[in-house]
Design a protein around this motif. Structure first.
Motif, mmCIF file in Angstrom:
data_model
loop_
_atom_site.group_PDB
_atom_site.id
_atom_site.type_symbol
_atom_site.label_atom_id
_atom_site.label_comp_id
_atom_site.label_asym_id
_atom_site.label_seq_id
_atom_site.Cartn_x
_atom_site.Cartn_y
_atom_site.Cartn_z
ATOM 1 N N LEU A 8 0.812 -1.234 0.000
ATOM 2 C CA LEU A 8 0.000 0.000 0.000
ATOM 3 C C LEU A 8 0.839 1.275 0.000
ATOM 4 O O LEU A 8 0.395 2.306 -0.488
ATOM 5 C CB LEU A 8 -0.942 0.030 1.217
ATOM 6 N N PHE A 9 2.053 1.180 0.558
ATOM 7 C CA PHE A 9 2.855 2.405 0.685
ATOM 8 C C PHE A 9 4.121 2.355 -0.174
ATOM 9 O O PHE A 9 5.070 3.066 0.100
ATOM 10 C CB PHE A 9 3.228 2.628 2.165
ATOM 11 N N ASP A 10 4.119 1.523 -1.223
ATOM 12 C CA ASP A 10 5.388 1.326 -1.947
ATOM 13 C C ASP A 10 5.663 2.348 -3.050
ATOM 14 O O ASP A 10 6.721 2.334 -3.653
ATOM 15 C CB ASP A 10 5.525 -0.122 -2.453
ATOM 16 N N THR A 11 4.685 3.224 -3.340
ATOM 17 C CA THR A 11 4.976 4.305 -4.289
ATOM 18 C C THR A 11 4.752 5.635 -3.590
ATOM 19 O O THR A 11 3.918 5.726 -2.671
ATOM 20 C CB THR A 11 4.055 4.242 -5.530
ATOM 21 N N GLU A 12 5.465 6.652 -4.051
ATOM 22 C CA GLU A 12 5.382 7.953 -3.372
ATOM 23 C C GLU A 12 3.955 8.497 -3.442
ATOM 24 O O GLU A 12 3.307 8.420 -4.488
ATOM 25 C CB GLU A 12 6.344 8.939 -4.025
ATOM 26 N N MET A 13 3.458 8.997 -2.305
ATOM 27 C CA MET A 13 2.072 9.481 -2.270
ATOM 28 C C MET A 13 1.954 10.713 -1.375
ATOM 29 O O MET A 13 2.848 10.990 -0.568
ATOM 30 C CB MET A 13 1.148 8.366 -1.764
ATOM 31 N N LEU A 14 0.822 11.426 -1.539
ATOM 32 C CA LEU A 14 0.583 12.593 -0.690
ATOM 33 C C LEU A 14 0.281 12.106 0.727
ATOM 34 O O LEU A 14 -0.392 11.088 0.893
ATOM 35 C CB LEU A 14 -0.603 13.407 -1.213
ATOM 36 N N PRO A 15 0.754 12.853 1.756
ATOM 37 C CA PRO A 15 0.505 12.396 3.117
ATOM 38 C C PRO A 15 -0.983 12.405 3.471
ATOM 39 O O PRO A 15 -1.695 13.340 3.119
ATOM 40 C CB PRO A 15 1.265 13.406 3.994
ATOM 41 N N SER A 16 -1.445 11.327 4.095
ATOM 42 C CA SER A 16 -2.815 11.320 4.647
ATOM 43 C C SER A 16 -2.861 10.298 5.773
ATOM 44 O O SER A 16 -2.023 9.390 5.833
ATOM 45 C CB SER A 16 -3.853 10.969 3.569
ATOM 46 N N ASP A 17 -3.858 10.452 6.676
ATOM 47 C CA ASP A 17 -3.937 9.571 7.836
ATOM 48 C C ASP A 17 -4.365 8.153 7.443
ATOM 49 O O ASP A 17 -5.182 7.963 6.548
ATOM 50 C CB ASP A 17 -4.933 10.135 8.859
ATOM 51 N N PHE A 18 -3.812 7.189 8.160
ATOM 52 C CA PHE A 18 -4.113 5.767 7.941
ATOM 53 C C PHE A 18 -5.566 5.476 8.322
ATOM 54 O O PHE A 18 -6.041 5.908 9.369
ATOM 55 C CB PHE A 18 -3.164 4.947 8.823
ATOM 56 N N VAL A 19 -6.285 4.740 7.453
ATOM 57 C CA VAL A 19 -7.648 4.305 7.802
ATOM 58 C C VAL A 19 -7.795 2.805 7.516
ATOM 59 O O VAL A 19 -7.185 2.283 6.580
ATOM 60 C CB VAL A 19 -8.762 5.053 7.006
ATOM 61 N N PHE A 20 -8.658 2.156 8.292
ATOM 62 C CA PHE A 20 -8.891 0.719 8.111
ATOM 63 C C PHE A 20 -9.991 0.511 7.068
ATOM 64 O O PHE A 20 -11.117 0.137 7.382
ATOM 65 C CB PHE A 20 -9.254 0.070 9.453
ATOM 66 N N ASP A 21 -9.643 0.768 5.807
ATOM 67 C CA ASP A 21 -10.623 0.651 4.726
ATOM 68 C C ASP A 21 -10.453 -0.690 4.008
ATOM 69 O O ASP A 21 -9.710 -1.581 4.462
ATOM 70 C CB ASP A 21 -10.474 1.838 3.750
ATOM 71 N N GLU A 22 -11.120 -0.823 2.861
ATOM 72 C CA GLU A 22 -11.097 -2.094 2.146
ATOM 73 C C GLU A 22 -9.689 -2.472 1.666
ATOM 74 O O GLU A 22 -9.302 -3.641 1.705
ATOM 75 C CB GLU A 22 -12.062 -2.015 0.970
ATOM 76 N N LYS A 23 -8.944 -1.431 1.235
ATOM 77 C CA LYS A 23 -7.582 -1.714 0.741
ATOM 78 C C LYS A 23 -6.741 -2.338 1.857
ATOM 79 O O LYS A 23 -5.980 -3.276 1.635
ATOM 80 C CB LYS A 23 -6.914 -0.401 0.277
ATOM 81 N N VAL A 24 -6.894 -1.794 3.070
ATOM 82 C CA VAL A 24 -6.137 -2.327 4.215
ATOM 83 C C VAL A 24 -6.668 -3.726 4.580
ATOM 84 O O VAL A 24 -5.883 -4.652 4.796
ATOM 85 C CB VAL A 24 -6.210 -1.359 5.422
ATOM 86 N N ALA A 25 -7.982 -3.869 4.617
ATOM 87 C CA ALA A 25 -8.561 -5.175 4.988
ATOM 88 C C ALA A 25 -8.067 -6.280 4.044
ATOM 89 O O ALA A 25 -7.776 -7.399 4.478
ATOM 90 C CB ALA A 25 -10.085 -5.099 4.976
ATOM 91 N N ASN A 26 -7.919 -5.946 2.757
ATOM 92 C CA ASN A 26 -7.490 -6.951 1.774
ATOM 93 C C ASN A 26 -6.071 -7.463 1.996
ATOM 94 O O ASN A 26 -5.743 -8.570 1.563
ATOM 95 C CB ASN A 26 -7.585 -6.374 0.356
ATOM 96 N N VAL A 27 -5.226 -6.632 2.607
ATOM 97 C CA VAL A 27 -3.818 -7.055 2.795
ATOM 98 C C VAL A 27 -3.480 -7.206 4.278
ATOM 99 O O VAL A 27 -2.321 -7.403 4.650
ATOM 100 C CB VAL A 27 -2.836 -6.032 2.156
ATOM 101 N N PHE A 28 -4.510 -7.110 5.152
ATOM 102 C CA PHE A 28 -4.259 -6.961 6.580
ATOM 103 C C PHE A 28 -3.408 -8.076 7.190
ATOM 104 O O PHE A 28 -2.504 -7.838 7.981
ATOM 105 C CB PHE A 28 -5.577 -6.830 7.346
ATOM 106 N N GLU A 29 -3.704 -9.309 6.786
ATOM 107 C CA GLU A 29 -2.997 -10.438 7.401
ATOM 108 C C GLU A 29 -1.493 -10.348 7.116
ATOM 109 O O GLU A 29 -0.665 -10.521 8.013
ATOM 110 C CB GLU A 29 -3.573 -11.725 6.832
ATOM 111 N N ASP A 30 -1.168 -10.050 5.859
ATOM 112 C CA ASP A 30 0.242 -9.911 5.491
ATOM 113 C C ASP A 30 0.854 -8.698 6.202
ATOM 114 O O ASP A 30 1.961 -8.770 6.739
ATOM 115 C CB ASP A 30 0.336 -9.750 3.962
ATOM 116 N N MET A 31 0.085 -7.611 6.244
ATOM 117 C CA MET A 31 0.572 -6.368 6.867
ATOM 118 C C MET A 31 0.916 -6.579 8.336
ATOM 119 O O MET A 31 2.006 -6.247 8.790
ATOM 120 C CB MET A 31 -0.516 -5.285 6.739
ATOM 121 N N ILE A 32 0.006 -7.169 9.080
ATOM 122 C CA ILE A 32 0.231 -7.266 10.537
ATOM 123 C C ILE A 32 1.315 -8.294 10.846
ATOM 124 O O ILE A 32 2.135 -8.097 11.734
ATOM 125 C CB ILE A 32 -1.088 -7.493 11.323
ATOM 126 N N ASN A 33 1.375 -9.363 10.041
ATOM 127 C CA ASN A 33 2.420 -10.367 10.281
ATOM 128 C C ASN A 33 3.807 -9.827 9.992
ATOM 129 O O ASN A 33 4.777 -10.223 10.631
ATOM 130 C CB ASN A 33 2.155 -11.619 9.455
#
Ligand code: GEK
Length: 243
Positions: A8-33
């Motif tokens: 989710l954060f591998d390309t340069e992007m404008l700063p914004s606050d982290f939210v637990f949306d669908e994009k995060v839910a889709n990768v959550f297991e890999d992210m938290i591990n």
């Protein structure tokens, strides 16, 4: 189904606050591990703790359950089915995904009561086990005392609160050492420097860590008889508090 890789954060992007949306839910297991050192150990040990503390007829709460890793380990580890297992998250993306992937209970296991709700609005009652696994850190600082008090009030005597958190250290040198080592850990887990720094900025206003001393004092003030750390790796820790 296996979690997608977190990029989710591998390309340069404008700063914004982290939210637990669908994009995060889709990768959550890999992210938290890959982001929480010892996560899988903590999850298994929550099962062992719940096994000892879950009493017949009680409620067990997984507050901020995400995809239900702690809930599932509790369900498989507790040897009786005579309790009500409540898994709560206020991210609809997480809750929908959890509902879709949860295996039906095998004989003797309880149904899981999955709720999309703000844990700050939840009634806690007759609880023998309450899990806050890396959730309190996302609750506004001024609401944490009220939440821990409410949990304490809703627990049965002898019940257990399992509280896992990212922590900060009052000693600046130690804090720097652990944060630096943690970033090296993330690099070893395959995250680039850009991903690490962009995720850090996104979490800055959202995930507010406190010291172990603050967590302990707050729990003791709420009335818990005892609280201590049972797991720690760098700036991540898990504590147990007994009513
Ligand atoms: C695990 N416990 O895998 N009410 C309900 N849920 C909330 C609230 C709130 N007010 N605030 C945040 N959340 C999980 C991991 S993740 C930790 C927990 C992390 C939820 C939020 O939507 C997210 O799913 C979870 O708390 C935090 O054992 O991502 O570092």
């Amino acid at each position: 189904m296996k979690s997608k890789k977190d990029s989710l954060f591998d390309t340069e992007m404008l700063p914004s606050d982290f939210v637990f949306d669908e994009k995060v839910a889709n990768v959550f297991e890999d992210m938290i591990n890959r982001s929480v050192p010892g996560y899988s150990t903590i999850i298994s040990m929550i099962g062992l703790l719940a096994r000892q503390y879950c009493t017949p007829g009680s409620n067990v709460y997984d507050l901020g359950c995400s995809l239900g890793a702690a809930t599932e380990t509790i369900r498989t580890q507790v040897p009786h089915g005579d309790y009500h297992l409540i898994a709560v998250d206020n991210s609809s993306a997480m809750v929908e995904k959890l509902k879709a992937r949860l295996a039906p209970p095998v004989e003797g296991e309880p149904e899981i009561d999955i709720r999309c709700a703000d844990l700050l609005d939840m009634n806690i009652e007759q609880a023998s086990v309450v899990v806050l696994n890396f959730t309190l850190q996302f609750i506004p600082l001024h609401k944490r005392k009220m939440l821990i008090n409410k949990i304490y009030q809703g627990m049965r005597p002898g019940g257990i609160l399992i509280l896992s958190e990212k922590i900060r250290f009052p000693d600046e040198q130690l804090d720097t050492l652990f944060v630096k080592t943690y970033h090296t850990f993330k690099e070893k887990m395959g995250y680039s420097k850009l991903e690490i720094s962009q995720k850090r900025s996104a979490l800055e206003n959202v995930l507010i860590p406190e010291s172990l001393e603050t967590h302990k004092e707050r729990a003791l003030e709420a009335g818990f008889k005892a609280i201590d750390v049972w797991f720690q790796c760098f700036n991540f820790a898990s504590l147990v508090a007994i009513k």
